[in-house]
Design an enzyme around this catalytic site. Structure first.
Site, PDB file in Angstrom:
ATOM      1  N   SER A 179      81.892 135.996 -14.968  1.00 48.95           N
ATOM      2  CA  SER A 179      82.190 134.877 -15.857  1.00 48.95           C
ATOM      3  C   SER A 179      80.929 134.348 -16.505  1.00 48.95           C
ATOM      4  O   SER A 179      81.015 133.509 -17.390  1.00 48.95           O
ATOM      5  CB  SER A 179      82.897 133.768 -15.085  1.00 48.95           C
ATOM      6  OG  SER A 179      82.316 133.592 -13.835  1.00 48.95           O
ATOM      7  N   HIS A 190      86.966 139.640 -18.725  1.00 49.95           N
ATOM      8  CA  HIS A 190      87.006 138.458 -17.861  1.00 49.95           C
ATOM      9  C   HIS A 190      88.444 137.977 -17.713  1.00 49.95           C
ATOM     10  O   HIS A 190      89.053 137.489 -18.664  1.00 49.95           O
ATOM     11  CB  HIS A 190      86.112 137.363 -18.465  1.00 49.95           C
ATOM     12  CG  HIS A 190      86.026 136.135 -17.623  1.00 49.95           C
ATOM     13  ND1 HIS A 190      85.955 134.871 -18.142  1.00 49.95           N
ATOM     14  CD2 HIS A 190      86.011 135.987 -16.278  1.00 49.95           C
ATOM     15  CE1 HIS A 190      85.894 133.993 -17.159  1.00 49.95           C
ATOM     16  NE2 HIS A 190      85.931 134.646 -16.020  1.00 49.95           N
ATOM     17  N   GLU A 230      89.248 137.699 -21.561  1.00 48.89           N
ATOM     18  CA  GLU A 230      88.153 137.638 -22.541  1.00 48.89           C
ATOM     19  C   GLU A 230      87.491 139.014 -22.580  1.00 48.89           C
ATOM     20  O   GLU A 230      87.056 139.526 -21.538  1.00 48.89           O
ATOM     21  CB  GLU A 230      87.131 136.576 -22.139  1.00 48.89           C
ATOM     22  CG  GLU A 230      87.653 135.163 -22.315  1.00 48.89           C
ATOM     23  CD  GLU A 230      86.637 134.098 -21.917  1.00 48.89           C
ATOM     24  OE1 GLU A 230      86.406 133.170 -22.704  1.00 48.89           O
ATOM     25  OE2 GLU A 230      86.071 134.191 -20.807  1.00 48.89           O
ATOM     26  N   ASN A 233      84.907 129.334 -20.116  1.00 50.62           N
ATOM     27  CA  ASN A 233      84.099 128.561 -19.167  1.00 50.62           C
ATOM     28  C   ASN A 233      83.134 127.606 -19.853  1.00 50.62           C
ATOM     29  O   ASN A 233      82.747 126.591 -19.273  1.00 50.62           O
ATOM     30  CB  ASN A 233      83.359 129.490 -18.201  1.00 50.62           C
ATOM     31  CG  ASN A 233      84.252 129.931 -17.058  1.00 50.62           C
ATOM     32  OD1 ASN A 233      85.258 129.290 -16.769  1.00 50.62           O
ATOM     33  ND2 ASN A 233      83.910 131.033 -16.415  1.00 50.62           N
TER      34      ASN A 233
HETATM   35  N1  3HC Z   1     103.437 137.459 -10.126  1.00 51.11           N
HETATM   36  C1  3HC Z   1     103.945 137.209 -11.349  1.00 51.11           C
HETATM   37  N2  3HC Z   1     104.300 135.972 -11.761  1.00 51.11           N
HETATM   38  C2  3HC Z   1     104.172 134.958 -10.884  1.00 51.11           C
HETATM   39  C3  3HC Z   1     103.661 135.157  -9.590  1.00 51.11           C
HETATM   40  C4  3HC Z   1     103.285 136.475  -9.218  1.00 51.11           C
HETATM   41  N3  3HC Z   1     102.788 136.730  -8.030  1.00 51.11           N
HETATM   42  N4  3HC Z   1     103.632 133.978  -8.957  1.00 51.11           N
HETATM   43  C5  3HC Z   1     104.087 133.077  -9.811  1.00 51.11           C
HETATM   44  N5  3HC Z   1     104.426 133.657 -10.984  1.00 51.11           N
HETATM   45  C6  3HC Z   1     104.927 132.985 -12.191  1.00 51.11           C
HETATM   46  C7  3HC Z   1     106.170 132.171 -11.909  1.00 51.11           C
HETATM   47  O1  3HC Z   1     107.336 132.949 -12.041  1.00 51.11           O
HETATM   48  C8  3HC Z   1     106.091 131.107 -12.979  1.00 51.11           C
HETATM   49  O2  3HC Z   1     106.479 131.661 -14.221  1.00 51.11           O
HETATM   50  P1  3HC Z   1     107.401 130.819 -15.262  1.00 51.11           P
HETATM   51  O3  3HC Z   1     106.527 129.652 -15.670  1.00 51.11           O
HETATM   52  O4  3HC Z   1     107.661 131.795 -16.365  1.00 51.11           O
HETATM   53  O5  3HC Z   1     108.587 130.430 -14.478  1.00 51.11           O
HETATM   54  C9  3HC Z   1     104.586 130.821 -13.084  1.00 51.11           C
HETATM   55  O6  3HC Z   1     103.953 132.026 -12.605  1.00 51.11           O
HETATM   56  C10 3HC Z   1     104.154 129.634 -12.237  1.00 51.11           C
HETATM   57  O7  3HC Z   1     104.446 129.963 -10.860  1.00 51.11           O
HETATM   58  P2  3HC Z   1     104.842 128.920  -9.717  1.00 51.11           P
HETATM   59  O8  3HC Z   1     105.981 128.091 -10.177  1.00 51.11           O
HETATM   60  O9  3HC Z   1     105.013 129.626  -8.447  1.00 51.11           O
HETATM   61  O10 3HC Z   1     103.561 128.143  -9.481  1.00 51.11           O
HETATM   62  P3  3HC Z   1     103.113 126.755 -10.033  1.00 51.11           P
HETATM   63  O11 3HC Z   1     104.016 126.221 -11.062  1.00 51.11           O
HETATM   64  O12 3HC Z   1     102.807 125.970  -8.819  1.00 51.11           O
HETATM   65  O13 3HC Z   1     101.739 127.189 -10.762  1.00 51.11           O
HETATM   66  C11 3HC Z   1      99.594 128.038 -11.072  1.00 51.11           C
HETATM   67  C12 3HC Z   1     100.687 127.754 -10.059  1.00 51.11           C
HETATM   68  C13 3HC Z   1     100.009 129.170 -11.984  1.00 51.11           C
HETATM   69  C14 3HC Z   1      98.347 128.438 -10.282  1.00 51.11           C
HETATM   70  C15 3HC Z   1      99.362 126.733 -11.911  1.00 51.11           C
HETATM   71  O14 3HC Z   1      99.093 125.663 -11.042  1.00 51.11           O
HETATM   72  C16 3HC Z   1      98.248 126.865 -12.894  1.00 51.11           C
HETATM   73  O15 3HC Z   1      98.411 127.392 -13.984  1.00 51.11           O
HETATM   74  N6  3HC Z   1      97.047 126.334 -12.523  1.00 51.11           N
HETATM   75  C17 3HC Z   1      95.862 126.407 -13.357  1.00 51.11           C
HETATM   76  C18 3HC Z   1      95.214 127.741 -13.150  1.00 51.11           C
HETATM   77  C19 3HC Z   1      93.981 127.888 -14.023  1.00 51.11           C
HETATM   78  O16 3HC Z   1      93.567 127.015 -14.758  1.00 51.11           O
HETATM   79  N7  3HC Z   1      93.365 129.073 -13.920  1.00 51.11           N
HETATM   80  C20 3HC Z   1      92.148 129.377 -14.608  1.00 51.11           C
HETATM   81  C21 3HC Z   1      91.001 129.149 -13.673  1.00 51.11           C
HETATM   82  S1  3HC Z   1      89.460 129.444 -14.484  1.00 51.11           S
HETATM   83  C22 3HC Z   1      89.116 131.042 -14.162  1.00 51.11           C
HETATM   84  O17 3HC Z   1      89.828 131.758 -13.504  1.00 51.11           O
HETATM   85  C23 3HC Z   1      87.843 131.542 -14.765  1.00 51.11           C
HETATM   86  C24 3HC Z   1      86.753 131.723 -13.727  1.00 51.11           C
HETATM   87  O18 3HC Z   1      85.691 132.415 -14.362  1.00 51.11           O
HETATM   88  C25 3HC Z   1      86.215 130.429 -13.180  1.00 51.11           C
END
Ligand code: 3HC
Length: 291
Positions: free
Chosen positions: A119, A140, A152, A190
């Site tokens: 990242s 990424h 990315e 980021n």
């Molecule tokens: N496989 C496929 N799809 C899945 C899945 C899996 N294992 N698990 C869940 N899903 C789907 C669900 O079906 C649902 O889809 P829908 O919206 O179409 O119904 C969606 O994902 C959300 O799932 P959940 O309802 O189980 O979970 P939550 O609603 O609690 O969401 C989360 C969990 C997706 C983690 C949410 O809280 C979120 O988006 N959080 C923010 C995550 C974020 O910002 N990530 C970026 C971090 S930064 C990064 O990674 C960069 C690094 O360099 C720092």
């Protein structure tokens, strides 16, 4: 030429997620880690995630059975030799990544690309350790990889257009949306996300508001799926610290400097959800929800 066999180096949270996405769309995947234990954990996390995808109706149960069969877990780097392309997703340590790219260059002379999921570490630094800088770039992914749609595609100074096109097509094959960014620390997301998260950490550090109110503010006020402190815990405070460090090193701007509290939490082993404690406390089988 399309990629049918994908090598993934690193069986942590990101590497496992990338392997899963590739296997779900029918690619064969070789996941390499020098130690057996992370491979075992990766296999278990893939199985759990695939089961969740089935339960959420994202994957047919008949297809799910084949997903795990498409993934080979190995402790021998040489097993990556048959891969059409490799994605490295090891710890954010420039020295480790540089050495790895030199070895991948030797092991995979015909790979269509060697990508890093870094990242913040310069792709140019990794490309410089290979004999084909034109085929090195960044891919990424975002956490959790099976859910987040973005990739990315990071174009380094010597990355060829052909490599970028191949990597973009590969990302689309995985069902992801690729966006193009140049090779500088933080890329697009980021650079925007980290100052926001660090502002939340500083707000908490200063005692301005409770962790819950900071998080609810952004969740309920702005519709974010997670508040910033929960998101910090989810990403991992050690990972975030490394990203901040790279961003600060690159731009020397105060908004990227890791706040003192973050450093102290990291050195104390409070790395967030994965360690059971960060800004919140988590039960051992934590799913991301604060305890
Ligand atoms: N496989 C496929 N799809 C899945 C899945 C899996 N294992 N698990 C869940 N899903 C789907 C669900 O079906 C649902 O889809 P829908 O919206 O179409 O119904 C969606 O994902 C959300 O799932 P959940 O309802 O189980 O979970 P939550 O609603 O609690 O969401 C989360 C969990 C997706 C983690 C949410 O809280 C979120 O988006 N959080 C923010 C995550 C974020 O910002 N990530 C970026 C971090 S930064 C990064 O990674 C960069 C690094 O360099 C720092």
């Amino acid at each position: 030429m399309s990629i049918s066999v994908v090598g993934v180096v690193g069986a942590g949270f990101m590497g496992s997620g990338i392997a899963e996405c590739a296997a779900v769309v029918g690619k064969h995947v070789v996941v390499y880690e020098p130690d057996e234990r992370p491979l075992q954990r990766s296999r278990e996390s893939l199985e759990a995630s695939v089961a969740k995808a089935v339960s959420r109706g994202k994957l047919a149960s008949a297809d799910a059975e084949q997903v795990a069969d498409r993934v080979l877990y190995t402790t021998r780097l040489g097993d990556l030799g048959g891969a059409d392309a490799v994605i490295e997703a090891v710890t954010e340590d420039a020295r480790v990544k540089r050495e790895l790219f030199a070895r991948l260059d030797e092991e995979l002379p015909d790979a269509q690309f060697l990508a890093s999921n870094t990242s913040s570490i310069p792709i140019a630094e990794l490309a410089a350790r290979t004999s084909r800088r034109d085929r090195v770039l960044g891919l990424h992914f975002f956490s959790p990889v099976p859910v987040m749609k973005l990739v990315e595609v990071v174009t380094a100074i010597d990355t060829s257009e052909a490599t970028v096109s191949t990597a973009e097509a590969f990302a689309r094959d995985l069902g992801k949306h690729p966006i193009l960014t140049r090779d500088r620390s933080g890329f697009i997301v980021n650079m925007l996300l980290v100052p926001y998260l660090m502002a939340a950490v500083r707000m908490y550090e200063e005692g301005f508001a409770t962790r819950e109110d900071i998080d609810e503010g952004m969740r309920l006020g702005c519709g974010h799926p997670m508040g910033p402190l929960t998101l910090c815990d989810f990403i991992g405070l050690d990972v975030l610290y490394a990203v901040c460090d790279s961003l600060y090193e690159e731009f020397k701007r105060p908004e990227y400097a890791p706040p003192p509290l973050l450093k102290r939490m990291v050195v104390s082993g409070h790395h967030g959800r994965k360690s059971g404690r960060g800004f919140y406390e988590y039960a051992p089988a934590a799913t991301g929800a604060p305890a």
